[in-house]
Scaffold this active site. Sequence first.
Site, PDB file in Angstrom:
ATOM      1  N   ASP A 157      -7.968  41.024 -53.047  1.00  0.00           N
ATOM      2  CA  ASP A 157      -6.791  40.725 -52.220  1.00  0.00           C
ATOM      3  C   ASP A 157      -6.983  41.263 -50.798  1.00  0.00           C
ATOM      4  O   ASP A 157      -7.718  42.227 -50.576  1.00  0.00           O
ATOM      5  CB  ASP A 157      -5.542  41.350 -52.868  1.00  0.00           C
ATOM      6  CG  ASP A 157      -4.259  40.728 -52.355  1.00  0.00           C
ATOM      7  OD1 ASP A 157      -4.318  39.659 -51.709  1.00  0.00           O
ATOM      8  OD2 ASP A 157      -3.185  41.315 -52.596  1.00  0.00           O
ATOM      9  N   TRP A 201      -6.899  40.812 -43.467  1.00  0.00           N
ATOM     10  CA  TRP A 201      -8.147  41.199 -42.780  1.00  0.00           C
ATOM     11  C   TRP A 201      -8.358  40.301 -41.566  1.00  0.00           C
ATOM     12  O   TRP A 201      -8.697  40.777 -40.482  1.00  0.00           O
ATOM     13  CB  TRP A 201      -9.331  41.063 -43.750  1.00  0.00           C
ATOM     14  CG  TRP A 201     -10.662  41.401 -43.171  1.00  0.00           C
ATOM     15  CD1 TRP A 201     -11.274  42.633 -43.171  1.00  0.00           C
ATOM     16  CD2 TRP A 201     -11.565  40.503 -42.500  1.00  0.00           C
ATOM     17  NE1 TRP A 201     -12.494  42.556 -42.549  1.00  0.00           N
ATOM     18  CE2 TRP A 201     -12.707  41.260 -42.124  1.00  0.00           C
ATOM     19  CE3 TRP A 201     -11.528  39.146 -42.178  1.00  0.00           C
ATOM     20  CZ2 TRP A 201     -13.796  40.704 -41.449  1.00  0.00           C
ATOM     21  CZ3 TRP A 201     -12.600  38.585 -41.507  1.00  0.00           C
ATOM     22  CH2 TRP A 201     -13.719  39.365 -41.143  1.00  0.00           C
ATOM     23  N   THR A 222      -2.535  30.471 -60.446  1.00  0.00           N
ATOM     24  CA  THR A 222      -1.723  29.261 -60.644  1.00  0.00           C
ATOM     25  C   THR A 222      -0.583  29.209 -59.631  1.00  0.00           C
ATOM     26  O   THR A 222       0.044  28.164 -59.464  1.00  0.00           O
ATOM     27  CB  THR A 222      -1.141  29.220 -62.082  1.00  0.00           C
ATOM     28  OG1 THR A 222      -0.588  30.506 -62.394  1.00  0.00           O
ATOM     29  CG2 THR A 222      -2.200  28.871 -63.109  1.00  0.00           C
ATOM     30  N   ASN A 243      -1.126  30.201 -56.369  1.00  0.00           N
ATOM     31  CA  ASN A 243      -1.692  30.054 -55.021  1.00  0.00           C
ATOM     32  C   ASN A 243      -1.584  28.630 -54.458  1.00  0.00           C
ATOM     33  O   ASN A 243      -1.804  28.410 -53.258  1.00  0.00           O
ATOM     34  CB  ASN A 243      -3.158  30.526 -54.977  1.00  0.00           C
ATOM     35  CG  ASN A 243      -3.303  32.044 -55.032  1.00  0.00           C
ATOM     36  OD1 ASN A 243      -4.264  32.575 -55.594  1.00  0.00           O
ATOM     37  ND2 ASN A 243      -2.352  32.776 -54.437  1.00  0.00           N
ATOM     38  N   TRP A 244      -1.201  27.649 -55.302  1.00  0.00           N
ATOM     39  CA  TRP A 244      -0.972  26.273 -54.815  1.00  0.00           C
ATOM     40  C   TRP A 244       0.189  26.227 -53.819  1.00  0.00           C
ATOM     41  O   TRP A 244       0.351  25.260 -53.087  1.00  0.00           O
ATOM     42  CB  TRP A 244      -0.654  25.331 -55.980  1.00  0.00           C
ATOM     43  CG  TRP A 244      -1.770  25.177 -56.968  1.00  0.00           C
ATOM     44  CD1 TRP A 244      -1.830  25.744 -58.216  1.00  0.00           C
ATOM     45  CD2 TRP A 244      -2.983  24.412 -56.818  1.00  0.00           C
ATOM     46  NE1 TRP A 244      -3.004  25.382 -58.846  1.00  0.00           N
ATOM     47  CE2 TRP A 244      -3.731  24.567 -58.006  1.00  0.00           C
ATOM     48  CE3 TRP A 244      -3.510  23.621 -55.791  1.00  0.00           C
ATOM     49  CZ2 TRP A 244      -4.971  23.960 -58.201  1.00  0.00           C
ATOM     50  CZ3 TRP A 244      -4.748  23.013 -55.992  1.00  0.00           C
ATOM     51  CH2 TRP A 244      -5.468  23.181 -57.178  1.00  0.00           C
ATOM     52  N   ARG A 258      -7.687  46.582 -57.800  1.00  0.00           N
ATOM     53  CA  ARG A 258      -7.049  45.678 -56.846  1.00  0.00           C
ATOM     54  C   ARG A 258      -7.234  46.231 -55.445  1.00  0.00           C
ATOM     55  O   ARG A 258      -6.913  47.404 -55.193  1.00  0.00           O
ATOM     56  CB  ARG A 258      -5.560  45.471 -57.136  1.00  0.00           C
ATOM     57  CG  ARG A 258      -4.940  44.460 -56.150  1.00  0.00           C
ATOM     58  CD  ARG A 258      -3.543  44.013 -56.492  1.00  0.00           C
ATOM     59  NE  ARG A 258      -3.131  42.902 -55.620  1.00  0.00           N
ATOM     60  CZ  ARG A 258      -2.262  41.966 -55.935  1.00  0.00           C
ATOM     61  NH1 ARG A 258      -1.674  41.993 -57.114  1.00  0.00           N
ATOM     62  NH2 ARG A 258      -1.957  41.010 -55.085  1.00  0.00           N
ATOM     63  N   ARG A 286       0.268  45.641 -57.825  1.00  0.00           N
ATOM     64  CA  ARG A 286       0.889  44.809 -58.851  1.00  0.00           C
ATOM     65  C   ARG A 286      -0.183  43.951 -59.510  1.00  0.00           C
ATOM     66  O   ARG A 286      -1.315  43.873 -59.037  1.00  0.00           O
ATOM     67  CB  ARG A 286       2.001  43.934 -58.259  1.00  0.00           C
ATOM     68  CG  ARG A 286       1.572  43.087 -57.077  1.00  0.00           C
ATOM     69  CD  ARG A 286       2.688  42.148 -56.588  1.00  0.00           C
ATOM     70  NE  ARG A 286       2.289  41.537 -55.333  1.00  0.00           N
ATOM     71  CZ  ARG A 286       2.609  42.002 -54.110  1.00  0.00           C
ATOM     72  NH1 ARG A 286       3.371  43.063 -54.003  1.00  0.00           N
ATOM     73  NH2 ARG A 286       2.184  41.386 -53.024  1.00  0.00           N
ATOM     74  N   ILE A 287       0.224  43.303 -60.598  1.00  0.00           N
ATOM     75  CA  ILE A 287      -0.730  42.562 -61.431  1.00  0.00           C
ATOM     76  C   ILE A 287      -0.821  41.094 -61.006  1.00  0.00           C
ATOM     77  O   ILE A 287      -1.832  40.434 -61.242  1.00  0.00           O
ATOM     78  CB  ILE A 287      -0.300  42.673 -62.926  1.00  0.00           C
ATOM     79  CG1 ILE A 287      -0.252  44.150 -63.373  1.00  0.00           C
ATOM     80  CG2 ILE A 287      -1.222  41.876 -63.837  1.00  0.00           C
ATOM     81  CD1 ILE A 287      -1.552  44.901 -63.282  1.00  0.00           C
TER      82      ILE A 287
HETATM   83  C1  IPE Z   1      -3.478  37.463 -56.382  1.00  0.00           C
HETATM   84  O1  IPE Z   1      -3.283  37.664 -55.023  1.00  0.00           O
HETATM   85  C2  IPE Z   1      -4.322  36.248 -56.614  1.00  0.00           C
HETATM   86  C3  IPE Z   1      -5.712  36.339 -56.214  1.00  0.00           C
HETATM   87  C4  IPE Z   1      -6.311  37.385 -55.689  1.00  0.00           C
HETATM   88  C5  IPE Z   1      -6.494  35.158 -56.449  1.00  0.00           C
HETATM   89  P1  IPE Z   1      -2.009  37.098 -54.253  1.00  0.00           P
HETATM   90  O2  IPE Z   1      -2.180  37.488 -52.851  1.00  0.00           O
HETATM   91  O3  IPE Z   1      -1.843  35.654 -54.553  1.00  0.00           O
HETATM   92  O4  IPE Z   1      -0.829  37.897 -54.962  1.00  0.00           O
HETATM   93  P2  IPE Z   1       0.624  38.246 -54.422  1.00  0.00           P
HETATM   94  O5  IPE Z   1       1.242  36.964 -53.921  1.00  0.00           O
HETATM   95  O6  IPE Z   1       0.442  39.223 -53.309  1.00  0.00           O
HETATM   96  O7  IPE Z   1       1.326  38.837 -55.583  1.00  0.00           O
HETATM   97  C1  IPE Z   2      -6.834  37.088 -51.620  1.00  0.00           C
HETATM   98  O1  IPE Z   2      -6.470  37.305 -50.299  1.00  0.00           O
HETATM   99  C2  IPE Z   2      -7.472  35.748 -51.837  1.00  0.00           C
HETATM  100  C3  IPE Z   2      -6.632  34.804 -52.573  1.00  0.00           C
HETATM  101  C4  IPE Z   2      -5.451  35.031 -53.045  1.00  0.00           C
HETATM  102  C5  IPE Z   2      -7.187  33.496 -52.761  1.00  0.00           C
HETATM  103  P1  IPE Z   2      -5.106  36.775 -49.721  1.00  0.00           P
HETATM  104  O2  IPE Z   2      -5.314  35.397 -49.179  1.00  0.00           O
HETATM  105  O3  IPE Z   2      -4.018  36.883 -50.721  1.00  0.00           O
HETATM  106  O4  IPE Z   2      -4.876  37.770 -48.529  1.00  0.00           O
HETATM  107  P2  IPE Z   2      -3.512  38.458 -48.102  1.00  0.00           P
HETATM  108  O5  IPE Z   2      -2.957  39.120 -49.330  1.00  0.00           O
HETATM  109  O6  IPE Z   2      -2.631  37.370 -47.591  1.00  0.00           O
HETATM  110  O7  IPE Z   2      -3.902  39.426 -47.049  1.00  0.00           O
HETATM  111 MG    MG Z   3      -2.739  38.395 -51.202  1.00  0.00          MG
END
Ligand code: IPE
Ligand code: IPE
Ligand code: MG
Length: 261
Positions: free
Chosen positions: A31, A36, A77, A79-80, A202, A208-209
């Site tokens: 994450d 970054w 699921t 991230n869409w 993480r 969180r999970i």
């Molecule tokens: C969890 O990260 C999913 C992945 C790393 C692929 P997210 O960035 O999607 O999680 P939330 O929204 O902060 O909980």
């Molecule tokens: C994790 O980084 C990668 C994926 C969830 C695909 P993020 O894209 O969630 O990065 P932040 O949490 O917005 O910084």
């Molecule tokens: Mg994230």
Amino acid sequence: MEIGFKNHRQNTAVPELDRQRIPHHVAIIMDGNGRWAQKRHLPRIAGHKRGMEVVKEITKAASHLGIKVLTLYAFSTENWKRPDAEVNYLMDLPVKFFSTFVPELIENNVRVNVMGYTDQLPVSTQQAVNDAIAQTAHCTGMVLNFALNYGGRAEIVTGVQQIAREVQAGKVTPDAITEETLSAHLMTASLAPDTDPDVLIRTSGEERISNFLLWQLAYSELVFTDVYWPDYTSEELVQNIVAFQQRHRRFGGLDDGKDEK
Ligand code: IPE
Ligand code: IPE
Ligand code: MG
């Protein structure tokens, strides 16, 4: 040789890595790619691009450490919900990743596995993933397990549906359903005996999970680090494993071998 680090300033020994107690299954929620990039006034996808390079480094480091299964959360699921351009970029990453990295995976005897609802991915992504699985099928070292379009709740629902169908078909009775039954119907079943992570890491400071491996994490040690994924290094991985090794896993009992009879 011990890989470790010493705090020279205070001259106090910091625990070193115990090579005899390397966790079998390490899961990582990668994450912080977006933050970054934002910190550098770059588009979010620049973070994903850099993050992909880090995946290569960490895969090699984990394999050299003797980890058996490295599970990486690459796309959930949920991230869409992100903007189309970002989703499209993320969907193209496996194509980029495997097009350059498969020879090194083979050199390191690493086998690729993917868990998630891959049938919903673009055909080109499915193709890249399936090719990588086929090209590394003979590798007997670490399993590099990508969670791609994966969600813990959906996974449990799918598993329960499969079991319900078996009950309906008279193959199993409700009373015969055990924890092992459900485990065997989850997307980690093929990783047996290492289906459940010993440690979940993480990055990015979030604690969180986020719908990752809900069932399998029941007794995993959780390690959180503030480092954004694109800044994550093999040294940080070692440090996180050392943190894991400092924990006392009790699984509900007392300390190892001290259970009262
Ligand atoms: C969890 O990260 C999913 C992945 C790393 C692929 P997210 O960035 O999607 O999680 P939330 O929204 O902060 O909980
Ligand atoms: C994790 O980084 C990668 C994926 C969830 C695909 P993020 O894209 O969630 O990065 P932040 O949490 O917005 O910084
Ligand atoms: Mg994230």
